[in-house]
Design an enzyme around this catalytic site. Structure first.
Site, PDB file in Angstrom:
ATOM      1  N   PHE A  70      -4.554  22.506  -9.540  1.00 48.99           N
ATOM      2  CA  PHE A  70      -3.144  22.359  -9.907  1.00 48.99           C
ATOM      3  C   PHE A  70      -2.841  23.001 -11.255  1.00 48.99           C
ATOM      4  O   PHE A  70      -1.859  23.740 -11.398  1.00 48.99           O
ATOM      5  CB  PHE A  70      -2.804  20.861  -9.931  1.00 48.99           C
ATOM      6  CG  PHE A  70      -1.419  20.542 -10.405  1.00 48.99           C
ATOM      7  CD1 PHE A  70      -0.360  20.485  -9.519  1.00 48.99           C
ATOM      8  CD2 PHE A  70      -1.172  20.269 -11.742  1.00 48.99           C
ATOM      9  CE1 PHE A  70       0.920  20.169  -9.950  1.00 48.99           C
ATOM     10  CE2 PHE A  70       0.098  19.955 -12.193  1.00 48.99           C
ATOM     11  CZ  PHE A  70       1.154  19.914 -11.284  1.00 48.99           C
ATOM     12  N   ASP A  71      -3.677  22.742 -12.257  1.00 41.09           N
ATOM     13  CA  ASP A  71      -3.461  23.291 -13.602  1.00 41.09           C
ATOM     14  C   ASP A  71      -3.439  24.812 -13.583  1.00 41.09           C
ATOM     15  O   ASP A  71      -2.544  25.449 -14.149  1.00 41.09           O
ATOM     16  CB  ASP A  71      -4.588  22.862 -14.550  1.00 41.09           C
ATOM     17  CG  ASP A  71      -4.723  21.363 -14.661  1.00 41.09           C
ATOM     18  OD1 ASP A  71      -4.720  20.688 -13.620  1.00 41.09           O
ATOM     19  OD2 ASP A  71      -4.845  20.881 -15.791  1.00 41.09           O
ATOM     20  N   THR A  72      -4.447  25.394 -12.938  1.00 42.58           N
ATOM     21  CA  THR A  72      -4.569  26.848 -12.907  1.00 42.58           C
ATOM     22  C   THR A  72      -3.372  27.484 -12.214  1.00 42.58           C
ATOM     23  O   THR A  72      -2.796  28.462 -12.711  1.00 42.58           O
ATOM     24  CB  THR A  72      -5.862  27.259 -12.190  1.00 42.58           C
ATOM     25  OG1 THR A  72      -6.980  26.690 -12.870  1.00 42.58           O
ATOM     26  CG2 THR A  72      -6.012  28.769 -12.154  1.00 42.58           C
TER      27      THR A  72
END
Length: 491
Positions: free
Chosen positions: A201-203
């Protein structure tokens, strides 16, 4: 997705200092041992050092131990703490749900182990509050960071960073550090485009933001590895690689409407005309030259291949047509900074007109060669075509810049280009808004009060009525799909 989130971003402006400015989310799964100490330490730090109103939201995603009870205890004992329960596991799902429900103008998250020194929190969110940046991340891989961890995790982190730089052309230095923040107005438009609900999700969030030209602020952090981390390295790495492939394919095909994340024309100082300085000309010439070299190589390769099965004119026309389509698409994306599918068909049609001019120039050169030399060699044909193609390239650049991707096609809100024909990725300076109404409201509440966790479908003893499930403002299912549950705090 609401109509507001389909519109381009407003210009940035400093956020008002009143009310709850920051919502820090702590996603947890089976963290009964560390949760209370973490939250109390974070709460004390924010109370002592943070100059704005804040909230801490515990996002319990499907814990099976005593984490829900610990969350409820913290919710009861600390006014600024809210607990949210999700019935499905996934860090990305937890962040998406809580960030979508929160009304704070700045949204952040950090890992429960507090590996990152908390003194970096104010520098993390300050550029978002001031209106300077759209997102902010802590980084362990930039100069100034001080990191304590084993060689295995260091190698994995740097190897993953190399994968992102080579596979997705990412320029941020650390995608995996659990210490990030984003403005609410940006999150409202960015979250619907992020598909992953786990560790990737972050990437995905950062890659899409960077490709849309949003500004990402980086803060070198002091970071001490948690030896008891429950992250499954092999499984997480496999899922991340799948995510890289999926996002890379979506970006290559233009499937993502990144124009929704554009700031309005004029927000970037490069939008402003300066006497005697052609806006963006040097960058455009460089990008066009790179695309031109690659296109010429593609054209010559196609011509040589087709020449074995057809005559010179047919081979030239087919090779030029295919390379022209690729050239227009590449220049649209890389040279002139146009994203999304808006006007793509029209611009390709205009590109074909430019192709016809190039075809006439190169075909005329071939015809002249054959008329003058009888049966010229293949090498002579290639030499003439290279010369003619260079002339056609100069003409192509002028036509693309002035006609196909001119300022009238790419400037202004809702356009494919980030800032007219001259502004490319990274346009983000300037002022802008972002504070929505009701910034004091708690996650999932209607009256500004915070929520409380409950376990499963049963309400915790002594607690008030449940707040209805909140829907996320995106194309995915709402909080009900994730099983988010909150309770209003008794006052």
């Amino acid at each position: 997705m609401t109509e507001a989130t389909r519109q381009p971003l407003p210009a940035r402006a400093p956020l008002p200092p009143q009310g709850t400015v920051l919502d820090v989310v702590i996603p947890v799964h089976n963290e009964e041992d560390d949760l209370e100490a973490c939250v109390r330490r974070l709460h004390a730090h924010l109370t002592d050092t943070f100059p704005y109103g804040f909230r801490i939201t515990i996002a319990d995603n499907a814990s099976t131990d005593r984490t829900p009870e610990v969350s409820a205890l913290l919710d009861d004992s600390l006014d600024e703490v809210t607990a949210v329960r999700l019935e499905e596991k996934g860090r990305g799902r937890a962040l998406r749900t809580v960030w979508s429900m929160s009304e704070a103008p700045v949204l952040a998250y950090m890992d429960v182990d507090l590996s990152t020194d908390l003194n970096a929190l104010l520098p993390l969110v300050a550029p978002l509050v001031s209106g300077h940046s759209d997102l902010a991340i802590g980084t362990r891989l930039a100069g100034g960071a001080r990191v304590v961890r084993g060689p295995k995790r260091e190698f994995i982190s740097r190897a993953y960073n190399i994968v992102l730089r080579t596979g997705l052309a990412a320029r941020f230095s650390d995608a995996q550090c659990g210490f990030k923040a984003v403005r609410k107005d940006v999150a409202e438009r960015l979250l619907p485009l992020v598909e992953d609900s786990g560790w990737f999700f972050d990437t995905e969030l950062l890659v899409l933001a960077e490709r849309a030209g949003l500004r990402i602020h980086e803060v070198p952090v002091d970071w001490v590895d948690d030896p008891d981390s429950s992250v499954h390295i092999v499984r997480t790495a496999t899922e991340d690689l799948r995510g890289v492939w999926r996002v890379g394919r979506a970006l290559a095909t233009g499937a993502l409407p990144l124009d929704r994340l554009r700031r309005p024309f004029g927000d970037d100082p490069r939008d402003r005309a300066v006497a005697g300085v052609p806006r963006g000309l040097a960058r455009q010439v460089l990008g066009f030259c790179v695309v031109g070299v690659l296109s010429t190589g593609l054209y010559l390769g196609l011509y040589s291949l087709l020449r074995t099965v057809s005559g010179p004119q047919a081979a030239n026309a087919a090779a030029l047509l295919l390379s022209a389509l690729a050239n227009t698409a590449a220049n649209r994306r890389l040279t002139f900074g146009v994203r999304g599918r808006d006007r793509a068909v029209r611009q390709q049609a205009q590109g074909l007109v430019v192709f016809a001019i190039g075809l006439a120039l190169t075909s005329g050169s071939l015809a002249a060669l054959h008329a003058a030399g009888g049966s010229p060699s293949h090498g002579a044909e290639l030499s003439v075509l290279v010369t003619a193609n260079l002339a056609a390239t100069v003409l192509r650049f002028l036509l693309l810049r002035a006609w196909v991707f001119g300022a009238s096609d790419t400037a202004g809100p809702g356009s494919g280009a980030g800032a007219g024909s001259c502004a490319g990725p990274g346009s983000c300076a300037g002022a802008g808004s972002g504070a929505g109404p009701g910034s004091c409201a708690g996650a999932g509440s209607c009256d500004g009060s915070a929520g409380r966790a409950r376990r499963g479908s049963g309400q915790l003893p002594g607690h008030g009525p449940a707040v209805p499930d909140a829907a996320r403002p995106d194309d995915h299912a709402g909080a009900a799909e994730s099983g988010a549950r909150t309770l209003r705090k008794a006052r």
